[in-house]
Scaffold this motif. Structure first.
Motif, mmCIF file in Angstrom:
data_model
loop_
_atom_site.group_PDB
_atom_site.id
_atom_site.type_symbol
_atom_site.label_atom_id
_atom_site.label_comp_id
_atom_site.label_asym_id
_atom_site.label_seq_id
_atom_site.Cartn_x
_atom_site.Cartn_y
_atom_site.Cartn_z
ATOM 1 N N LYS A 293 0.906 -1.268 0.122
ATOM 2 C CA LYS A 293 0.043 0.058 -0.082
ATOM 3 C C LYS A 293 0.752 1.332 0.005
ATOM 4 N N PRO A 294 0.444 2.405 -0.362
ATOM 5 C CA PRO A 294 1.265 3.398 -0.341
ATOM 6 C C PRO A 294 1.682 3.876 0.976
ATOM 7 N N GLU A 295 0.916 3.767 1.957
ATOM 8 C CA GLU A 295 1.240 3.846 3.371
ATOM 9 C C GLU A 295 2.326 2.985 3.772
ATOM 10 N N ASP A 296 2.650 1.870 2.948
ATOM 11 C CA ASP A 296 4.068 1.054 3.376
ATOM 12 C C ASP A 296 5.322 1.741 2.858
ATOM 13 N N ALA A 297 5.356 2.761 2.198
ATOM 14 C CA ALA A 297 6.484 3.503 1.744
ATOM 15 C C ALA A 297 7.037 4.063 2.825
ATOM 16 N N ALA A 298 8.457 3.720 2.903
ATOM 17 C CA ALA A 298 9.259 4.188 3.926
ATOM 18 C C ALA A 298 10.814 3.533 3.773
ATOM 19 N N VAL A 299 11.570 4.125 4.801
ATOM 20 C CA VAL A 299 12.938 3.473 4.594
ATOM 21 C C VAL A 299 12.844 2.309 5.833
ATOM 22 N N TYR A 300 13.334 1.105 5.287
ATOM 23 C CA TYR A 300 12.957 0.148 6.124
ATOM 24 C C TYR A 300 14.730 -0.617 6.932
ATOM 25 N N TYR A 301 14.473 -0.598 7.907
ATOM 26 C CA TYR A 301 15.669 -1.287 8.649
ATOM 27 C C TYR A 301 15.523 -2.469 9.141
ATOM 28 N N CYS A 302 16.620 -3.258 9.077
ATOM 29 C CA CYS A 302 16.685 -4.319 10.106
ATOM 30 C C CYS A 302 17.651 -4.122 11.244
ATOM 31 N N ALA A 303 17.037 -4.934 12.227
ATOM 32 C CA ALA A 303 17.897 -4.631 13.657
ATOM 33 C C ALA A 303 17.980 -6.002 14.013
ATOM 34 N N ALA A 304 18.964 -6.093 15.127
ATOM 35 C CA ALA A 304 19.312 -7.310 15.821
ATOM 36 C C ALA A 304 19.307 -6.990 17.254
ATOM 37 N N ASP A 305 19.176 -7.969 18.096
ATOM 38 C CA ASP A 305 19.606 -8.096 19.374
ATOM 39 C C ASP A 305 19.492 -9.323 19.946
ATOM 40 N N ARG A 306 20.052 -9.680 21.177
ATOM 41 C CA ARG A 306 20.190 -11.149 21.641
ATOM 42 C C ARG A 306 18.731 -11.452 22.266
ATOM 43 N N ARG A 307 18.342 -10.193 22.929
ATOM 44 C CA ARG A 307 16.938 -10.191 23.441
ATOM 45 C C ARG A 307 15.732 -9.381 23.030
ATOM 46 N N VAL A 308 14.639 -10.155 22.671
ATOM 47 C CA VAL A 308 13.620 -8.933 22.031
ATOM 48 C C VAL A 308 12.455 -9.439 22.658
ATOM 49 N N ARG A 309 12.330 -10.150 23.972
ATOM 50 C CA ARG A 309 11.246 -10.512 24.565
ATOM 51 C C ARG A 309 11.280 -10.115 26.113
ATOM 52 N N ASP A 310 10.420 -9.716 26.832
ATOM 53 C CA ASP A 310 10.439 -9.954 28.053
ATOM 54 C C ASP A 310 10.770 -11.415 28.823
ATOM 55 N N SER A 311 11.210 -11.284 30.060
ATOM 56 C CA SER A 311 11.862 -12.751 30.680
ATOM 57 C C SER A 311 10.860 -13.550 30.801
ATOM 58 N N ASP A 312 9.762 -13.066 30.840
ATOM 59 C CA ASP A 312 8.456 -14.208 30.744
ATOM 60 C C ASP A 312 7.956 -14.424 29.581
ATOM 61 N N SER B 14 6.003 -12.524 27.635
ATOM 62 C CA SER B 14 4.829 -12.103 27.414
ATOM 63 C C SER B 14 4.758 -11.022 26.416
ATOM 64 N N ARG B 15 5.860 -10.295 26.299
ATOM 65 C CA ARG B 15 6.018 -9.073 25.342
ATOM 66 C C ARG B 15 7.029 -9.190 24.545
ATOM 67 N N TRP B 16 6.698 -8.849 23.163
ATOM 68 C CA TRP B 16 7.939 -8.623 22.343
ATOM 69 C C TRP B 16 8.373 -7.336 22.484
ATOM 70 N N PHE B 17 9.596 -7.107 22.005
ATOM 71 C CA PHE B 17 10.075 -5.565 22.046
ATOM 72 C C PHE B 17 9.703 -5.091 20.907
ATOM 73 N N THR B 18 8.861 -4.159 20.755
ATOM 74 C CA THR B 18 8.733 -3.524 19.472
ATOM 75 C C THR B 18 9.262 -1.770 19.154
#
Length: 130
Positions: free
Chosen positions: A87-106, A108-112
């Motif tokens: 969609k036109p609203e998808d237009a953007a610069v897209y970045y990939c990112a990395a990290d060893r931890r992307v969720r809470d310890s339990d 329950s939540r992904w890091f966004t």
């Protein structure tokens, strides 16, 4: 540490598809979860989706759920973002990112939030014409 290089961004018509790639350097790629973010002009960098270190789990923003798919090939140090029904609203610069931890310890939540990811590529431009 990991270094990331995105590619694949280009001009595409609305309704079309595009696949972005992110190649990582280093021998520890498989120990990192990989996220995709995007940033439109004058706006904040926002979360698109994330994939766990082994590809077993993914999580997407509501705005792209059902249209975008993230996959990874740890043997090739590569993560892909397949984008369909653009969609036109998808237009953007897209970045990939990395990290060893992307969720809470339990788990329950992904890091966004962008600040929750330590390593970033330089970005690739996606333009969607209407």
């Amino acid at each position: 540490q990991v270094q990331l290089v995105e590619s694949g961004g280009e001009l595409v018509q609305a309704g079309g598809s595009l696949r972005l790639s992110c190649v990582a350097s280093g021998r520890t790629f498989s120990s990192y979860a990989m996220g995709w973010f995007r940033q439109a002009p004058g706006k904040e960098r926002v979360f698109v989706g994330v994939i766990s270190w082994n590809g077993g789990s993914t999580y997407y923003a509501d705005s792209v759920k059902g249209r975008f798919t993230i996959s990874r090939d740890n043997a090739k140090n590569t993560v892909l973002l397949q984008m369909n029904s653009l969609k036109p609203e998808d237009a953007a610069v897209y970045y990939c990112a990395a990290d060893r931890r992307v969720r809470d310890s339990d788990g329950s939540r992904w890091f966004t939030s962008a600040y929750e990811y330590n390593y970033w590529g330089q970005g690739t431009q996606v333009t969607v014409s209407s």
